[in-house]
Write a protein that holds these residues in place. Structure first.
Motif, mmCIF file in Angstrom:
data_model
loop_
_atom_site.group_PDB
_atom_site.id
_atom_site.type_symbol
_atom_site.label_atom_id
_atom_site.label_comp_id
_atom_site.label_asym_id
_atom_site.label_seq_id
_atom_site.Cartn_x
_atom_site.Cartn_y
_atom_site.Cartn_z
ATOM 1 N N GLU A 85 40.458 48.535 47.499
ATOM 2 C CA GLU A 85 40.528 47.304 46.718
ATOM 3 C C GLU A 85 39.457 46.293 47.132
ATOM 4 O OE1 GLU A 85 42.203 45.023 43.718
ATOM 5 O OE2 GLU A 85 42.959 46.975 44.319
ATOM 6 N N ASP A 86 39.265 46.129 48.437
ATOM 7 C CA ASP A 86 38.302 45.136 48.917
ATOM 8 C C ASP A 86 36.850 45.604 48.766
ATOM 9 O OD1 ASP A 86 38.655 47.113 50.740
ATOM 10 O OD2 ASP A 86 38.677 45.806 52.500
ATOM 11 N N ALA A 89 34.746 44.359 45.280
ATOM 12 C CA ALA A 89 33.992 43.104 45.179
ATOM 13 C C ALA A 89 32.577 43.266 45.733
ATOM 14 C CB ALA A 89 34.726 41.991 45.915
ATOM 15 N N THR A 90 32.423 43.965 46.858
ATOM 16 C CA THR A 90 31.090 44.136 47.436
ATOM 17 C C THR A 90 30.213 45.027 46.553
ATOM 18 O OG1 THR A 90 31.881 45.975 48.785
ATOM 19 C CG2 THR A 90 31.905 43.779 49.780
ATOM 20 N N LEU A 92 30.517 45.359 43.293
ATOM 21 C CA LEU A 92 30.178 44.585 42.096
ATOM 22 C C LEU A 92 29.071 43.582 42.376
ATOM 23 C CD1 LEU A 92 33.709 43.926 40.535
ATOM 24 C CD2 LEU A 92 31.896 45.352 39.599
ATOM 25 N N LEU A 93 29.110 42.943 43.545
ATOM 26 C CA LEU A 93 28.046 42.007 43.909
ATOM 27 C C LEU A 93 26.702 42.718 44.049
ATOM 28 C CD1 LEU A 93 29.871 39.666 46.453
ATOM 29 C CD2 LEU A 93 28.934 39.031 44.223
ATOM 30 N N ARG A 123 37.031 40.159 38.150
ATOM 31 C CA ARG A 123 36.205 40.340 39.347
ATOM 32 C C ARG A 123 34.755 40.639 38.989
ATOM 33 N NH1 ARG A 123 39.426 43.440 44.061
ATOM 34 N NH2 ARG A 123 41.293 42.144 44.060
ATOM 35 N N GLU A 126 33.198 37.345 37.961
ATOM 36 C CA GLU A 126 32.950 36.503 39.141
ATOM 37 C C GLU A 126 31.733 36.994 39.928
ATOM 38 O OE1 GLU A 126 36.594 36.657 41.307
ATOM 39 O OE2 GLU A 126 37.659 35.350 39.909
ATOM 40 N N ALA A 127 31.511 38.298 39.934
ATOM 41 C CA ALA A 127 30.377 38.854 40.673
ATOM 42 C C ALA A 127 29.053 38.595 39.942
ATOM 43 C CB ALA A 127 30.575 40.347 40.894
#
Length: 142
Positions: A85-86, A89-90, A92-93, A123, A126-127
């Motif tokens: 899950e975490d 985000a990385t 996607l960035l 998410r 946001e990225a």
């Protein structure tokens, strides 16, 4: 003594003139003739220019994409591999920072809750992902 005009005598003024006035038609034709006489030599006049020859190959700009999947149990897949899950985000960035930015193609199982899909879309937004598409499977029917 009665005077007669160029179209006969004055007694028959009510008769119609059956002749067409050709003067405006001749004027228009002469103007068109002059225009064509001026433009035809200009159309045939050409300059011989020696342009450089270059050998180049077209640049292939294949659209890059990233497939993000949401399984029926809510687990996430990044290009077919399970991710935590975490880690989403990385990844996607990193995808948002790539030049050119790849298209994010989202594929969700039909049994997953929409909240989970909306969370992944939020998410991605946001990225900084600007291109988001949905993959569907038209062959599967309920």
């Amino acid at each position: 003594m009665a005077m007669t005009g160029p179209f006969g005598d004055d007694a028959g003024d009510d008769t119609l003139m059956n002749e067409i006035n050709m003067t405006p038609l001749v004027d228009v034709m002469l103007v068109l003739l002059i225009v064509f006489m001026v433009t035809i030599p200009a159309m045939q006049h050409a300059l011989k220019i020696d342009l450089p020859h270059v050998a180049s190959q077209p640049v292939s700009t294949a659209a890059q994409h990233v497939d993000v999947g949401v399984a029926a149990d809510g687990s996430l897949l990044w290009n077919g591999e399970h991710i935590a899950e975490d880690a989403l985000a990385t990844k996607l960035l990193a995808a948002a920072a790539a030049k050119p930015q790849p298209e994010l193609r989202l594929h969700a199982d039909r049994n997953v809750r929409y909240e989970r899909v909306a969370d992944v879309m939020a998410r991605a937004h946001e990225a900084g992902i600007t291109q988001l598409g949905f993959l569907t499977d038209p062959q599967r029917r309920p």
